[in-house]
Every structure is written in C-alpha cells, then in structure tokens.
Design a protein around this motif. Structure first.
Motif, PDB file in Angstrom:
ATOM      1  N   SER A   1       0.841  -1.192   0.000  1.00 30.11           N
ATOM      2  CA  SER A   1       0.000   0.000   0.000  1.00 30.11           C
ATOM      3  C   SER A   1       0.882   1.250   0.000  1.00 30.11           C
ATOM      4  O   SER A   1       1.815   1.364   0.797  1.00 30.11           O
ATOM      5  CB  SER A   1      -0.898  -0.003   1.241  1.00 30.11           C
TER       6      SER A   1
ATOM      7  N   THR B   1       0.488   5.602  -0.263  1.00 33.93           N
ATOM      8  CA  THR B   1      -0.467   6.722  -0.242  1.00 33.93           C
ATOM      9  C   THR B   1       0.135   7.935  -0.927  1.00 33.93           C
ATOM     10  O   THR B   1       1.351   8.141  -0.920  1.00 33.93           O
ATOM     11  CB  THR B   1      -0.866   7.100   1.197  1.00 33.93           C
TER      12      THR B   1
ATOM     13  N   ASP C   1      -2.356  13.381  -0.770  1.00 31.07           N
ATOM     14  CA  ASP C   1      -3.664  13.652  -0.164  1.00 31.07           C
ATOM     15  C   ASP C   1      -4.063  12.610   0.882  1.00 31.07           C
ATOM     16  O   ASP C   1      -5.139  12.683   1.465  1.00 31.07           O
ATOM     17  CB  ASP C   1      -4.738  13.739  -1.249  1.00 31.07           C
ATOM     18  N   GLY C   2      -3.197  11.604   1.123  1.00 32.91           N
ATOM     19  CA  GLY C   2      -3.491  10.585   2.120  1.00 32.91           C
ATOM     20  C   GLY C   2      -4.275   9.404   1.591  1.00 32.91           C
ATOM     21  O   GLY C   2      -4.528   8.444   2.312  1.00 32.91           O
ATOM     22  N   ASN C   3      -4.693   9.463   0.329  1.00 31.56           N
ATOM     23  CA  ASN C   3      -5.441   8.357  -0.273  1.00 31.56           C
ATOM     24  C   ASN C   3      -4.467   7.364  -0.922  1.00 31.56           C
ATOM     25  O   ASN C   3      -3.355   7.721  -1.295  1.00 31.56           O
ATOM     26  CB  ASN C   3      -6.416   8.882  -1.332  1.00 31.56           C
ATOM     27  N   GLU C   4      -4.947   6.117  -1.047  1.00 31.71           N
ATOM     28  CA  GLU C   4      -4.113   5.087  -1.664  1.00 31.71           C
ATOM     29  C   GLU C   4      -3.796   5.482  -3.097  1.00 31.71           C
ATOM     30  O   GLU C   4      -4.657   5.966  -3.840  1.00 31.71           O
ATOM     31  CB  GLU C   4      -4.799   3.720  -1.628  1.00 31.71           C
ATOM     32  N   LEU C   5      -2.548   5.261  -3.456  1.00 34.11           N
ATOM     33  CA  LEU C   5      -2.058   5.639  -4.778  1.00 34.11           C
ATOM     34  C   LEU C   5      -2.029   4.394  -5.661  1.00 34.11           C
ATOM     35  O   LEU C   5      -1.483   3.356  -5.280  1.00 34.11           O
ATOM     36  CB  LEU C   5      -0.646   6.224  -4.623  1.00 34.11           C
TER      37      LEU C   5
END
Length: 175
Positions: free
Chosen positions: A27, A29, A32-36
C-alpha cells in the motif's frame, strides 16, 4: 509507502526466479493521504532467491507518474533449504572383518544426488559413525550426504550396505 508487498515463503530452487506476480498486497499513499494506484516490480531480472538473503529490491511505479516519483523498497523473501533427492547411494567395496579397521576407512564410490532443479548436486558422503567396526551380520550403516551448497540444501542421511565377510583365523604354532 504504508506497507510493502509480501512474497510467499518458498523452498530454494535454482530454476524458480522471482517474478513481479510473486508480490501481493502493499500500500502506497499519495500526498492527499489516499491510496495511490500503481504497480510493484522487482528491480533485478531473473533473481533466484536464496536461503540467507537480506531481501530483494522492488520499485513502486505510480500510475500518476506526472506527479509522483517511483519508490524503492526491500522486499523480504523467506526461503527454506531444499532437500536433495538421493537417486542412488554410494557403494562400498566388500571387506573382510577386521577389528582394527573402522568404518571410516571404507571408500564410498558412486552415488547420485539431485537438487531442486533435477540436476546432479555436488557434495560428499561420509559415515556418521566413523569409529564403528563393521560386522558380518550388519543391516547397513548410516551415511550423510553434505551438499557443497549447504546454504541452500539440507543434508540427507541414508543407510549404506557394507558387505563384510568372516575373517580367516590364523593359528600360530609354537616353535
């Protein structure tokens, strides 16, 4: 990188290179803190993982390569020793019983052992009880095959037949 991918434990095999599909999970991120979204791949080609490895380099390539750089991490790969296959045990020449001649003095010839890839594996055979005096009515003696590549292969033990015939007594006459 929140979590690096994992690779399932495997037994050593010189024909089984790591592939990118061996990696699961992982995982990463974004800012923006969202999964990339992206893909992991090993940096080397035809990597044969060994027992005492320190991990292998893998790179995460983001789908959004315009805004994110690649990231490289070490991926742990647990590899256990392979057990060689004994095709034939070595032979020991027939001998006459002699309490002064130990098992270690017996020459072993031949024998064939293969590795995980099916190819002949280099190594040496030796008796485990070197000081044993072989007797006529024996059921064989334990011998161990020690591979030259002891880092990636286990030793194997087999019973080796040792044919011993009775000694002829010599009676000395007094003068």
């Amino acid at each position: 990188v929140v979590k690096v991918p994992t690779v399932a434990e495997r037994e050593y095999n010189p024909d089984a290179a790591l592939t990118d599909s061996d990696m699961t999970g992982g995982s990463v991120t974004g800012a923006d803190g969202n999964e990339l979204a992206g893909t992991w791949s090993f940096t080397g080609k035809n990597i044969i993982p060994t027992v005492n490895n320190k991990g292998y380099q893998a790179v995460f390539t983001p789908d959004d390569a315009n805004n994110y750089n690649t990231v490289t991490r070490t991926i742990t790969v647990k590899v256990t020793k392979a057990t060689p296959a004994v095709v034939t045990v070595p032979a020991v020449a027939e001998r006459v019983y002699n309490p002064a001649v130990a098992l270690a003095d017996s020459d072993m010839t031949g024998g064939s052992v293969t590795g995980a890839d099916g190819n002949e594996l280099a190594g040496t055979w030796s008796f485990t009880g070197k000081n044993i005096i072989p007797t006529v009515n024996n059921k064989g003696y334990q011998a161990v095959f020690t591979p030259d590549d002891a880092n990636n292969y286990s030793t194997v033990t087999r019973t080796i037949t040792v044919k011993v015939t009775k000694a002829t007594l010599v009676i000395a006459e007094k003068p």
